[in-house]
Write a protein that holds these residues in place. Structure first.
Motif, short mmCIF file in Angstrom:
data_model
loop_
_atom_site.label_atom_id
_atom_site.label_comp_id
_atom_site.label_asym_id
_atom_site.label_seq_id
_atom_site.Cartn_x
_atom_site.Cartn_y
_atom_site.Cartn_z
N VAL A 2 0.84 -1.20 0.00
CA VAL A 2 0.00 0.00 0.00
C VAL A 2 0.87 1.25 0.00
CG1 VAL A 2 -1.71 1.31 1.31
CG2 VAL A 2 -1.96 -1.16 1.08
N ALA A 3 1.97 1.21 0.73
CA ALA A 3 2.88 2.36 0.75
C ALA A 3 3.45 2.60 -0.64
CB ALA A 3 4.00 2.13 1.76
N ALA A 4 3.77 1.55 -1.37
CA ALA A 4 4.30 1.69 -2.73
C ALA A 4 3.25 2.29 -3.66
CB ALA A 4 4.78 0.34 -3.26
N ARG A 6 0.72 4.27 -2.77
CA ARG A 6 0.57 5.67 -2.38
C ARG A 6 1.75 6.50 -2.89
NH1 ARG A 6 1.08 5.27 2.83
NH2 ARG A 6 -1.03 4.55 3.15
N ALA A 7 2.96 5.99 -2.72
CA ALA A 7 4.15 6.72 -3.15
C ALA A 7 4.18 6.88 -4.67
CB ALA A 7 5.40 6.00 -2.66
N GLU A 8 3.85 5.83 -5.39
CA GLU A 8 3.88 5.91 -6.85
C GLU A 8 2.79 6.86 -7.37
OE1 GLU A 8 5.53 5.12 -10.60
OE2 GLU A 8 6.30 4.89 -8.57
N ARG A 9 1.64 6.84 -6.75
CA ARG A 9 0.58 7.77 -7.12
C ARG A 9 1.05 9.20 -6.91
NH1 ARG A 9 -2.65 10.82 -4.42
NH2 ARG A 9 -2.41 9.83 -2.40
N ALA A 10 1.64 9.47 -5.77
CA ALA A 10 2.13 10.81 -5.46
C ALA A 10 3.27 11.22 -6.39
CB ALA A 10 2.57 10.88 -4.00
N ARG A 11 4.17 10.30 -6.68
CA ARG A 11 5.31 10.58 -7.56
C ARG A 11 4.82 11.03 -8.94
NH1 ARG A 11 8.50 8.68 -11.42
NH2 ARG A 11 7.36 6.76 -11.81
N ARG A 12 3.74 10.45 -9.37
CA ARG A 12 3.18 10.79 -10.69
C ARG A 12 2.30 12.03 -10.65
NH1 ARG A 12 3.16 6.17 -14.33
NH2 ARG A 12 4.47 4.58 -13.40
N GLY A 13 2.05 12.54 -9.44
CA GLY A 13 1.22 13.73 -9.31
C GLY A 13 -0.26 13.46 -9.48
N TRP A 14 -0.66 12.21 -9.28
CA TRP A 14 -2.07 11.83 -9.42
C TRP A 14 -2.79 11.99 -8.09
CZ3 TRP A 14 -1.39 6.36 -12.02
CH2 TRP A 14 -0.84 6.52 -13.29
N SER A 15 -3.99 12.48 -8.15
CA SER A 15 -4.85 12.51 -6.97
C SER A 15 -5.43 11.11 -6.76
CB SER A 15 -6.01 13.49 -7.19
OG SER A 15 -6.82 13.04 -8.26
N ARG A 57 7.30 -7.06 -8.54
CA ARG A 57 8.43 -6.97 -7.60
C ARG A 57 8.57 -5.55 -7.05
NH1 ARG A 57 14.80 -7.93 -8.83
NH2 ARG A 57 15.44 -7.72 -6.66
N PHE A 58 8.42 -4.56 -7.92
CA PHE A 58 8.49 -3.17 -7.47
C PHE A 58 7.40 -2.88 -6.44
CE2 PHE A 58 6.95 1.20 -7.91
CZ PHE A 58 8.09 1.89 -7.54
N LEU A 59 6.17 -3.28 -6.74
CA LEU A 59 5.06 -3.02 -5.81
C LEU A 59 5.26 -3.70 -4.47
CD1 LEU A 59 1.79 -3.24 -7.92
CD2 LEU A 59 2.87 -1.21 -6.95
N GLY A 62 10.57 -5.13 -3.85
CA GLY A 62 11.80 -5.81 -4.26
C GLY A 62 12.86 -4.91 -4.85
N VAL A 63 12.47 -3.70 -5.25
CA VAL A 63 13.42 -2.70 -5.75
C VAL A 63 13.11 -1.38 -5.08
CG1 VAL A 63 13.84 -3.80 -7.98
CG2 VAL A 63 11.97 -2.21 -7.75
N ASP A 64 14.08 -0.49 -5.05
CA ASP A 64 13.91 0.77 -4.33
C ASP A 64 13.10 1.82 -5.07
OD1 ASP A 64 15.32 -0.17 -2.14
OD2 ASP A 64 17.23 0.48 -2.98
N SER A 65 13.19 1.82 -6.38
CA SER A 65 12.49 2.86 -7.14
C SER A 65 12.18 2.37 -8.54
CB SER A 65 13.32 4.13 -7.22
OG SER A 65 14.43 3.94 -8.07
N ALA A 66 11.35 3.10 -9.21
CA ALA A 66 11.02 2.75 -10.58
C ALA A 66 12.25 2.80 -11.46
CB ALA A 66 9.94 3.68 -11.12
#
Length: 71
Positions: A2-4, A6-15, A57-59, A62-66
């Protein structure tokens, strides 16, 4: 996971609404997921991967960032 999301949504600037539209979900489902009132279902995982264009794996952390996916 869930944190991933939320973070990915925010990184993309999506509401939350923007993510909900992309997922085909009501906004309340995204809000509940991010607030911990709902847990993701196993069949939600491929949908998140497609919408964010990331690996499972990203979600799952398993990796730190996109950017690490490109290595």
């Amino acid at each position: 996971m869930v944190a991933a999301v939320r973070a990915e949504r925010a990184r993309r600037g999506w509401s939350q609404r923007g993510l909900a539209e992309r997922l085909g979900w009501p906004v309340s489902r995204v809000s509940d997921l991010e607030a911990g009132r709902r847990r993701p279902r196993i069949d939600d995982l491929p949908l998140f991967c497609r919408v964010f264009d990331v690996s499972l794996r990203f979600l799952l952390g398993g990796v730190d960032s996109a950017a690490d996916l490109l290595l």
